[in-house]
Design a protein around this motif. Structure first.
Motif, PDB file in Angstrom:
ATOM      1  N   LYS A 143      10.174   7.232 -12.382  1.00 60.00           N
ATOM      2  CA  LYS A 143       9.812   6.574 -12.247  1.00 60.00           C
ATOM      3  C   LYS A 143      11.382   5.064 -12.493  1.00 60.00           C
ATOM      4  CE  LYS A 143       6.823   5.252 -15.376  1.00 60.00           C
ATOM      5  NZ  LYS A 143       6.871   4.231 -16.514  1.00 60.00           N
ATOM      6  N   LYS A 144      12.559   5.472 -12.732  1.00 56.66           N
ATOM      7  CA  LYS A 144      13.973   5.123 -12.338  1.00 56.66           C
ATOM      8  C   LYS A 144      14.359   5.012 -11.121  1.00 56.66           C
ATOM      9  CE  LYS A 144      15.266   5.852 -17.021  1.00 56.66           C
ATOM     10  NZ  LYS A 144      14.053   5.958 -17.807  1.00 56.66           N
ATOM     11  N   LEU A 145      13.895   5.912 -10.556  1.00 55.24           N
ATOM     12  CA  LEU A 145      14.381   6.559  -8.662  1.00 55.24           C
ATOM     13  C   LEU A 145      13.813   5.574  -8.086  1.00 55.24           C
ATOM     14  CD1 LEU A 145      15.608   9.810  -8.958  1.00 55.24           C
ATOM     15  CD2 LEU A 145      17.438   8.245  -9.188  1.00 55.24           C
ATOM     16  N   PHE A 146      12.556   6.010  -8.434  1.00 52.39           N
ATOM     17  CA  PHE A 146      11.244   4.730  -7.806  1.00 52.39           C
ATOM     18  C   PHE A 146      11.512   3.099  -7.450  1.00 52.39           C
ATOM     19  CE2 PHE A 146       8.113   2.375  -7.077  1.00 52.39           C
ATOM     20  CZ  PHE A 146       7.075   1.925  -6.003  1.00 52.39           C
ATOM     21  N   TRP A 147      11.968   2.910  -8.567  1.00 51.45           N
ATOM     22  CA  TRP A 147      12.536   1.079  -8.963  1.00 51.45           C
ATOM     23  C   TRP A 147      13.409   0.824  -8.027  1.00 51.45           C
ATOM     24  CZ3 TRP A 147       8.467  -1.865  -8.491  1.00 51.45           C
ATOM     25  CH2 TRP A 147       7.289  -2.048  -9.330  1.00 51.45           C
ATOM     26  N   LEU A 148      14.559   1.905  -8.348  1.00 49.19           N
ATOM     27  CA  LEU A 148      16.011   1.547  -7.334  1.00 49.19           C
ATOM     28  C   LEU A 148      15.604   1.860  -5.978  1.00 49.19           C
ATOM     29  CD1 LEU A 148      18.776   1.343  -7.903  1.00 49.19           C
ATOM     30  CD2 LEU A 148      18.810   3.700  -7.917  1.00 49.19           C
ATOM     31  N   PHE A 149      15.053   2.956  -5.665  1.00 49.98           N
ATOM     32  CA  PHE A 149      14.489   3.041  -4.273  1.00 49.98           C
ATOM     33  C   PHE A 149      13.967   1.140  -3.977  1.00 49.98           C
ATOM     34  CE2 PHE A 149      11.265   3.233  -1.249  1.00 49.98           C
ATOM     35  CZ  PHE A 149      12.364   3.983   0.643  1.00 49.98           C
ATOM     36  N   VAL A 150      12.431   0.491  -4.656  1.00 45.99           N
ATOM     37  CA  VAL A 150      12.560  -0.680  -4.212  1.00 45.99           C
ATOM     38  C   VAL A 150      13.990  -1.439  -4.404  1.00 45.99           C
ATOM     39  CG1 VAL A 150      11.191  -2.306  -4.206  1.00 45.99           C
ATOM     40  CG2 VAL A 150      10.041  -0.076  -4.621  1.00 45.99           C
ATOM     41  N   ALA A 151      14.372  -1.906  -4.980  1.00 43.04           N
ATOM     42  CA  ALA A 151      15.144  -2.621  -4.572  1.00 43.04           C
ATOM     43  C   ALA A 151      16.098  -2.394  -3.320  1.00 43.04           C
ATOM     44  CB  ALA A 151      15.862  -2.151  -5.956  1.00 43.04           C
ATOM     45  N   ASP A 152      16.813  -0.763  -3.188  1.00 45.20           N
ATOM     46  CA  ASP A 152      17.247  -0.282  -2.242  1.00 45.20           C
ATOM     47  C   ASP A 152      16.636  -1.064  -1.276  1.00 45.20           C
ATOM     48  OD1 ASP A 152      19.454   1.413  -0.779  1.00 45.20           O
ATOM     49  OD2 ASP A 152      18.102   2.035   0.024  1.00 45.20           O
ATOM     50  N   ALA A 153      15.618  -1.156  -0.458  1.00 47.20           N
ATOM     51  CA  ALA A 153      14.644  -1.511   0.122  1.00 47.20           C
ATOM     52  C   ALA A 153      15.017  -2.870   0.302  1.00 47.20           C
ATOM     53  CB  ALA A 153      12.892  -0.905   0.434  1.00 47.20           C
ATOM     54  N   LEU A 154      14.834  -3.095  -0.459  1.00 49.48           N
ATOM     55  CA  LEU A 154      14.677  -5.201  -0.371  1.00 49.48           C
ATOM     56  C   LEU A 154      16.140  -5.140  -0.063  1.00 49.48           C
ATOM     57  CD1 LEU A 154      12.909  -5.592  -3.750  1.00 49.48           C
ATOM     58  CD2 LEU A 154      12.119  -6.400  -1.684  1.00 49.48           C
ATOM     59  N   LEU A 155      16.875  -4.632  -0.397  1.00 47.12           N
ATOM     60  CA  LEU A 155      18.986  -4.648  -0.062  1.00 47.12           C
ATOM     61  C   LEU A 155      19.038  -4.708   1.567  1.00 47.12           C
ATOM     62  CD1 LEU A 155      21.884  -5.335  -1.204  1.00 47.12           C
ATOM     63  CD2 LEU A 155      21.768  -2.964  -1.889  1.00 47.12           C
ATOM     64  N   LEU A 156      18.379  -4.088   1.935  1.00 52.75           N
ATOM     65  CA  LEU A 156      18.227  -3.121   3.448  1.00 52.75           C
ATOM     66  C   LEU A 156      18.054  -4.318   4.538  1.00 52.75           C
ATOM     67  CD1 LEU A 156      18.099   0.297   3.546  1.00 52.75           C
ATOM     68  CD2 LEU A 156      19.652  -0.288   4.258  1.00 52.75           C
TER      69      LEU A 156
ATOM     70  N   HIS B  72       1.057  -1.279   0.016  1.00 55.20           N
ATOM     71  CA  HIS B  72      -0.065   0.332   0.233  1.00 55.20           C
ATOM     72  C   HIS B  72       0.957   1.226   0.068  1.00 55.20           C
ATOM     73  CE1 HIS B  72      -3.558   2.329   0.667  1.00 55.20           C
ATOM     74  NE2 HIS B  72      -3.445   2.962   1.738  1.00 55.20           N
ATOM     75  N   LEU B  73       2.040   0.882   0.797  1.00 50.56           N
ATOM     76  CA  LEU B  73       2.973   2.333   1.116  1.00 50.56           C
ATOM     77  C   LEU B  73       2.950   2.471  -0.510  1.00 50.56           C
ATOM     78  CD1 LEU B  73       5.140   3.548   3.960  1.00 50.56           C
ATOM     79  CD2 LEU B  73       6.299   3.126   1.541  1.00 50.56           C
ATOM     80  N   PHE B  74       4.118   1.539  -1.083  1.00 45.56           N
ATOM     81  CA  PHE B  74       4.860   1.822  -2.294  1.00 45.56           C
ATOM     82  C   PHE B  74       4.115   1.999  -3.598  1.00 45.56           C
ATOM     83  CE2 PHE B  74       8.113  -1.659  -0.214  1.00 45.56           C
ATOM     84  CZ  PHE B  74       9.195  -0.415  -0.293  1.00 45.56           C
ATOM     85  N   ARG B  75       2.224   1.361  -3.383  1.00 40.01           N
ATOM     86  CA  ARG B  75       2.031   1.954  -4.613  1.00 40.01           C
ATOM     87  C   ARG B  75       1.694   3.203  -4.281  1.00 40.01           C
ATOM     88  NH1 ARG B  75      -3.152   4.983  -3.571  1.00 40.01           N
ATOM     89  NH2 ARG B  75      -4.234   2.734  -2.413  1.00 40.01           N
ATOM     90  N   ASN B  76       1.149   4.068  -2.724  1.00 38.81           N
ATOM     91  CA  ASN B  76       1.281   5.720  -2.331  1.00 38.81           C
ATOM     92  C   ASN B  76       2.370   6.553  -3.234  1.00 38.81           C
ATOM     93  OD1 ASN B  76      -1.408   5.445  -1.403  1.00 38.81           O
ATOM     94  ND2 ASN B  76      -0.902   5.156   0.302  1.00 38.81           N
ATOM     95  N   LEU B  77       3.446   5.389  -3.002  1.00 38.99           N
ATOM     96  CA  LEU B  77       4.769   6.644  -3.560  1.00 38.99           C
ATOM     97  C   LEU B  77       4.610   6.387  -5.087  1.00 38.99           C
ATOM     98  CD1 LEU B  77       7.429   5.238  -0.997  1.00 38.99           C
ATOM     99  CD2 LEU B  77       6.139   7.282  -1.150  1.00 38.99           C
ATOM    100  N   TYR B  78       4.327   5.567  -5.272  1.00 45.71           N
ATOM    101  CA  TYR B  78       4.664   6.345  -7.003  1.00 45.71           C
ATOM    102  C   TYR B  78       3.501   5.943  -7.414  1.00 45.71           C
ATOM    103  CZ  TYR B  78       4.578   3.650 -11.689  1.00 45.71           C
ATOM    104  OH  TYR B  78       4.607   3.333 -12.913  1.00 45.71           O
TER     105      TYR B  78
END
Length: 386
Positions: free
Chosen positions: A325-338, A98-104
């Protein structure tokens, strides 16, 4: 006529306005169904928690045994316990999506600042509730997780030690700690429910955002039956996903050390929190100074709370913002990496990777979002003049 007379009743009229005739943008996708699914998760957690509390004993000598009693002797107790334990993970999965959808889609932007801020407050309350709930089984990871996390308060200058002792109810994590954690764990879900009602009321003041990110004043349909049945599809898929964990993999999302009774004399080889705390835990571990680590955790939630005011873009949806959009998906990958770094040993190269991932986490909120919005605005103005 009978329906009109019923709607004159205050409660029924409120339900009708917010759940039946509520005007909803017609282009909402399935990504907008996570809010209602989160509400179902909250109700399930409250109900299963109430029934579990009937058999649980908040005492350090009996807590672990009472959980085993629930699993072995109470009719359907294993089902209640597995539904409640895995329900916390399901709740966080739904809320994070829900949070990631709101960010996107930029659902935090004006005029929905209050909706976003209340959502972040609910997330904070969820984290607090889940943490103190994880302590209640009084297993090895429960005890040592509570010891490590509550000890962070000692980093506060001047009053840190006093605050830590107040949290413990003594000079160590002991029976007083367990009792107060049990009381708070019973109370906080009802506070979350109240905050969720305010969240829903704030959302309905200006209406739902939509995939285009524009303020929809036309082309709306009533929530029921159109989006009720759309959400129902999501609820069924979620129920199947949830059921698989309950019946086939109930301990996958937990830690095996929590099936060992708490022993203050034996420290586990690797103390880790539940998976939904791991990204924040990785940021904490990436900073060698204890106080700076605690401040970094605070900055995570301050960044989330300030997001509506940091945003400078006139566009909401990432659909029309290719660079964002590119920065957002990089952020999603970053959150998973953390999240992955949070469950690794505190050694190289994990420490370095965690530090780099933490830098990007704050870069996204504090630099990328404010300055990218201004850059996009200048591009729009330049193209308009051309």
């Amino acid at each position: 006529m009978k329906r009109l007379s019923l709607l004159k009743q205050p409660l029924l009229n409120t339900v009708n306005e917010h759940l039946i005739d509520y005007p909803t943008p017609s282009n909402l996708s399935y990504w907008w169904g996570f809010g209602s699914t989160a509400g179902i998760c909250l109700v399930l957690q409250i109900l299963t928690g109430i029934f579990l509390a009937m058999h649980y004993t908040p005492h350090i000598d009996l807590a672990f045994l009472s959980v085993e009693h629930i699993m072995r002797d109470v009719e359907g107790g294993w089902f209640l316990r597995y539904m409640h334990a895995n329900g916390a993970s399901m709740f966080f999965i739904v809320v994070y999506l829900h949070l990631f959808r709101n960010l996107y889609y930029g659902s935090y932007a004006s005029p929905r600042e209050a909706v976003w801020i209340l959502g972040v407050v609910i997330l904070l309350l969820m984290i607090l509730t889940a943490f103190i709930g994880y302590v209640l089984p009084w297993g090895q990871m429960s005890f040592w997780g509570a010891t490590v996390i509550t000890s962070l308060a000692s980093a506060i200058p001047v009053v840190g030690v006093d605050v830590t002792h107040w949290l413990w109810g003594g000079f160590s994590v002991d029976n007083a700690t367990l009792n107060r954690f049990f009381s708070l764990h019973y109370l906080l879900p009802f506070i979350i429910a109240g905050a969720s009602i305010l969240h829903l009321a704030a959302l309905h003041q200006y209406g739902s955002n939509n995939p285009l990110g524009c303020l929809a004043t036309v082309d709306k349909v009533s929530f029921y039956p159109y989006f009720f049945f759309k959400d129902l599809v999501g609820w069924v898929v979620f129920a199947l996903f949830f059921s698989w964990f309950i019946f086939f993999a109930p301990n996958t999302l937990g830690h095996p050390d929590n099936y060992i009774p708490a022993n203050p004399m034996s420290t586990p080889a690797h103390i880790v929190p539940e998976w939904y705390f791991l990204p924040v835990y990785a940021i904490l571990r990436s900073i060698p100074n204890k106080l700076a680590g605690v401040l970094a955790i605070g900055l995570v939630f301050v960044s989330l709370l300030l997001l509506p005011f940091l945003n400078t873009s006139p566009l909401r949806s990432a659909t029309f913002r290719p660079l964002y959009k590119k920065l957002f998906w990089l952020f999603v990958a970053d959150a998973l990496l953390l999240g992955w770094i949070g469950c690794q040993p505190v050694e190289d190269p994990y420490v370095l990777i965690g530090q780099l991932a933490s830098v990007y986490f704050f870069f996204y909120f504090l630099i990328a979002i404010p300055f990218l919005g201004k850059f996009e605005t200048s591009l729009l103005q330049g193209s308009a003049r051309a």
